[in-house]
Design a protein around this motif. Structure first.
Motif, mmCIF file in Angstrom:
data_model
loop_
_atom_site.group_PDB
_atom_site.id
_atom_site.type_symbol
_atom_site.label_atom_id
_atom_site.label_comp_id
_atom_site.label_asym_id
_atom_site.label_seq_id
_atom_site.Cartn_x
_atom_site.Cartn_y
_atom_site.Cartn_z
ATOM 1 N N ASN A 1 0.971 -1.134 0.194
ATOM 2 C CA ASN A 1 0.012 0.002 -0.141
ATOM 3 C C ASN A 1 0.772 1.401 0.003
ATOM 4 N N GLY A 2 0.437 2.353 -0.261
ATOM 5 C CA GLY A 2 1.018 3.575 -0.351
ATOM 6 C C GLY A 2 0.291 4.716 -0.951
ATOM 7 N N VAL A 3 0.901 5.994 -1.173
ATOM 8 C CA VAL A 3 0.572 7.015 -1.618
ATOM 9 C C VAL A 3 1.588 7.534 -2.707
ATOM 10 N N TYR A 4 0.869 7.723 -4.068
ATOM 11 C CA TYR A 4 2.123 8.392 -4.916
ATOM 12 C C TYR A 4 1.623 9.789 -5.214
ATOM 13 N N GLN A 5 2.515 10.629 -5.222
ATOM 14 C CA GLN A 5 2.451 12.262 -5.017
ATOM 15 C C GLN A 5 3.127 12.852 -6.138
ATOM 16 N N TYR A 6 2.276 13.800 -6.781
ATOM 17 C CA TYR A 6 3.055 14.599 -7.554
ATOM 18 C C TYR A 6 2.928 16.048 -7.459
ATOM 19 N N PHE A 7 3.946 16.929 -7.355
ATOM 20 C CA PHE A 7 3.969 18.186 -7.031
ATOM 21 C C PHE A 7 4.341 18.981 -8.158
ATOM 22 N N VAL A 8 3.102 19.737 -8.449
ATOM 23 C CA VAL A 8 3.172 20.461 -10.006
ATOM 24 C C VAL A 8 3.356 21.939 -9.684
ATOM 25 N N LYS A 9 4.097 22.502 -10.406
ATOM 26 C CA LYS A 9 4.257 24.059 -10.383
ATOM 27 C C LYS A 9 3.682 24.317 -11.661
ATOM 28 N N VAL A 10 2.468 25.185 -11.608
ATOM 29 C CA VAL A 10 1.759 25.798 -12.770
ATOM 30 C C VAL A 10 2.299 27.191 -13.160
ATOM 31 N N VAL A 11 2.706 27.164 -14.447
ATOM 32 C CA VAL A 11 3.143 28.588 -14.774
ATOM 33 C C VAL A 11 2.149 29.042 -15.717
ATOM 34 N N PRO A 12 1.351 30.285 -15.704
ATOM 35 C CA PRO A 12 0.514 30.858 -16.509
ATOM 36 C C PRO A 12 1.202 31.170 -17.694
ATOM 37 N N THR A 13 0.460 30.954 -19.006
ATOM 38 C CA THR A 13 1.376 31.121 -20.328
ATOM 39 C C THR A 13 0.217 31.659 -21.216
ATOM 40 N N VAL A 14 0.521 32.739 -21.849
ATOM 41 C CA VAL A 14 -0.281 33.105 -22.995
ATOM 42 C C VAL A 14 0.356 33.143 -24.409
ATOM 43 N N TYR A 15 -0.365 32.618 -25.264
ATOM 44 C CA TYR A 15 0.210 32.321 -26.418
ATOM 45 C C TYR A 15 -0.506 33.020 -27.595
ATOM 46 N N THR A 16 0.059 33.680 -28.265
ATOM 47 C CA THR A 16 -0.566 34.513 -29.426
ATOM 48 C C THR A 16 0.108 34.422 -30.864
ATOM 49 N N ASN A 17 -0.651 33.505 -31.652
ATOM 50 C CA ASN A 17 -0.313 33.188 -33.095
ATOM 51 C C ASN A 17 -0.148 34.138 -33.972
ATOM 52 N N SER B 1 3.307 2.751 2.729
ATOM 53 C CA SER B 1 2.488 2.823 4.050
ATOM 54 C C SER B 1 3.593 2.180 5.103
ATOM 55 N N GLU B 2 4.494 1.519 4.626
ATOM 56 C CA GLU B 2 5.467 0.851 5.692
ATOM 57 C C GLU B 2 6.142 1.885 6.426
ATOM 58 N N VAL B 3 6.395 3.012 5.963
ATOM 59 C CA VAL B 3 6.907 4.296 6.514
ATOM 60 C C VAL B 3 5.901 5.383 7.020
ATOM 61 N N ASP B 4 5.001 5.108 6.580
ATOM 62 C CA ASP B 4 3.947 6.284 6.980
ATOM 63 C C ASP B 4 3.181 6.193 8.132
ATOM 64 N N HIS B 5 3.592 6.674 9.274
ATOM 65 C CA HIS B 5 3.176 6.616 10.269
ATOM 66 C C HIS B 5 1.630 6.963 10.640
ATOM 67 N N PHE B 6 1.246 8.073 9.650
ATOM 68 C CA PHE B 6 -0.331 8.441 9.713
ATOM 69 C C PHE B 6 -1.045 7.648 9.076
ATOM 70 N N ARG B 7 -0.537 6.651 8.201
ATOM 71 C CA ARG B 7 -1.416 5.695 7.300
ATOM 72 C C ARG B 7 -2.467 6.559 6.331
ATOM 73 N N SER B 8 -1.840 7.472 5.455
ATOM 74 C CA SER B 8 -2.566 7.954 4.609
ATOM 75 C C SER B 8 -3.127 7.204 3.767
ATOM 76 N N PRO B 9 -4.339 7.276 3.285
ATOM 77 C CA PRO B 9 -5.357 6.535 2.413
ATOM 78 C C PRO B 9 -4.352 6.261 0.997
ATOM 79 N N PRO B 10 -4.738 5.154 0.581
ATOM 80 C CA PRO B 10 -3.919 4.906 -0.854
ATOM 81 C C PRO B 10 -4.412 5.560 -1.802
ATOM 82 N N GLY B 11 -3.531 6.159 -2.730
ATOM 83 C CA GLY B 11 -4.143 6.864 -3.938
ATOM 84 C C GLY B 11 -3.002 7.485 -4.483
ATOM 85 N N VAL B 12 -3.568 8.374 -5.687
ATOM 86 C CA VAL B 12 -2.547 9.333 -6.314
ATOM 87 C C VAL B 12 -2.751 10.622 -6.240
#
Length: 387
Positions: free
Chosen positions: A278-294, A314-325
């Motif tokens: 069991n475990g939690v997979y985490q993505y840390f995303v940095k969103v950069v606003p972008t304006v495109y003009t053709n 989950s073996e090292v997660d003491h708070f037992r976070s729910p499984p998910g992405v």
């Protein structure tokens, strides 16, 4: 009139030499031929650049406030059935959406990724119009059905006419629905049977959701979420579910806003396979606003993003976070602007003049060096013969 012509003749910066004083050489002819070919190649290259557009990129401070951020996603979970998969979203402003269904589509898939069924509302079922009970009693004549919430009613007038409404009432109370077989609505809708039918299947979930333009997260969890007064997010896990969840997944598409020509989203096609229970997979995303003009002036306001990944077992997660992405996103204060434009004609003309003038100047220096070198060698040879 002759005086005017004479004055113009005196202004000539390119004095002419009588042809009788010209001396044409073989080396000069070769240098002229090579120079002309070189100029033609550079002219063609410069002309092609002039016909194509160039992109001007700038970085500016993003001063926009408020607004919405649209997230488009398409994710496949080969080991999690659609009945156990839910989508939740929350942000730092305190807004929270659990088990989102609007504009969300699920596809039941087999182990080979083949589609079994497409559904829009998870495993939802039609409501029962006239079952036998009204809060434990039979319906009177002309009385509308009002199903029991089995102790989770906020008031005597609350009704739960479907299994999902009972589960929602339990979630609001912070209770776990441990045995759906005891719930009349769930039993009549065949809720448990539908969950069991999906054992061994996977799920593809795709769609879009709009969130506030502030930092937050959205996540795909193996179970139906609910929130109780504590600050922790818990999961209502049915008794028929196993305790181990395989959150192996493939991100077919993930974007923040409309697509921008030439921009490839870094998570498109990314696949991850779970190796520990069991475990939690985490993505840390940095969103950069972008304006495109053709080149035609059409503007697209969208976003680019960068990402880092982390898996928490989950073996090292003491708070037992729910499984998910989980996808944690934050917005950059810097905005990127792309603008397509043609090279100005005067710039193109300047480059052509520089090519022609520079090539002939260098060729003239080379020709002069060769000519005088040959002349010096010839003189030395003549002096040597005289001696």
């Amino acid at each position: 009139m002759d005086k005017v012509f004479n004055r113009l003749r005196n202004l000539d910066a390119y004095p002419k030499i009588n042809e009788d004083f010209y001396s044409r050489t073989l080396s000069g002819g070769l240098i002229t031929l090579v120079s002309s070919i070189f100029i033609a190649l550079l002219f063609i290259s410069e002309f092609r650049l002039y016909l194509h557009t160039v992109t001007d990129t700038k970085l500016v401070v993003d001063t926009s406030r408020g607004g919405k951020l649209r997230i488009n996603f398409d994710v496949s979970f080969p080991e999690v059935p659609c009945s156990l998969l839910s989508l939740d979203a929350m942000d730092i402003s305190g807004e929270r959406h659990l088990d989102i269904r609007h504009d969300i589509f699920k596809k039941r898939i087999d182990s080979h990724g083949n589609v079994i069924e497409v559904r829009q509302d998870g495993i939802g079922a039609p409501k029962i119009e006239r079952p036998l009970q009204r809060h434990g009693g039979r319906l009177e004549e002309n009385e509308k059905y009002c199903g029991s919430c089995f102790g989770a009613e906020a008031s005597d007038d609350d009704c739960c006419n479907s299994c999902e409404e009972v589960r929602e009432a339990y979630r609001k109370k912070g209770w776990g629905l441990t045995n759906p077989d005891l719930i009349d609505q769930c039993k009549r809708e065949g809720f448990v049977q539908k969950v069991k039918e999906e054992e061994g299947e996977g799920c593809n979930i795709h769609g879009s959701l709009e969130v506030n333009k502030v930092a937050g997260n959205f996540h795909f969890a193996t179970g139906k979420s609910f929130h109780q007064p504590s600050p922790f997010l818990l999961l209502d896990l049915l008794s028929l579910q196993t305790e181990s969840y395989n959150i192996t997944h493939k991100i077919n598409k993930l974007s923040f806003g409309d697509s921008i020509p030439g921009i490839v989203n870094p998570l498109d096609g990314v696949e991850w396979t779970q190796k520990s229970p069991n475990g939690v997979y985490q993505y840390f995303v940095k969103v950069v606003p972008t304006v495109y003009t053709n080149i035609r002036g059409h503007t697209i306001e969208s976003n680019q993003f960068s990402v880092t990944e982390h898996y928490k077992s989950s073996e090292v997660d003491h708070f037992r976070s729910p499984p998910g992405v989980f996808f944690y996103y934050d917005l950059s204060p810097i905005k990127v602007t792309f603008k397509e434009e043609h090279t100005p004609f005067l710039h193109f003309l300047t480059h052509i003049c520089a090519i022609v003038g520079g090539t002939f100047t260098v060729a003239g220096i080379v020709d002069s060096f060769i000519y005088h070198s040959k002349k010096a060698i010839r003189k030395k040879m003549e002096i040597g013969k005289l001696r």
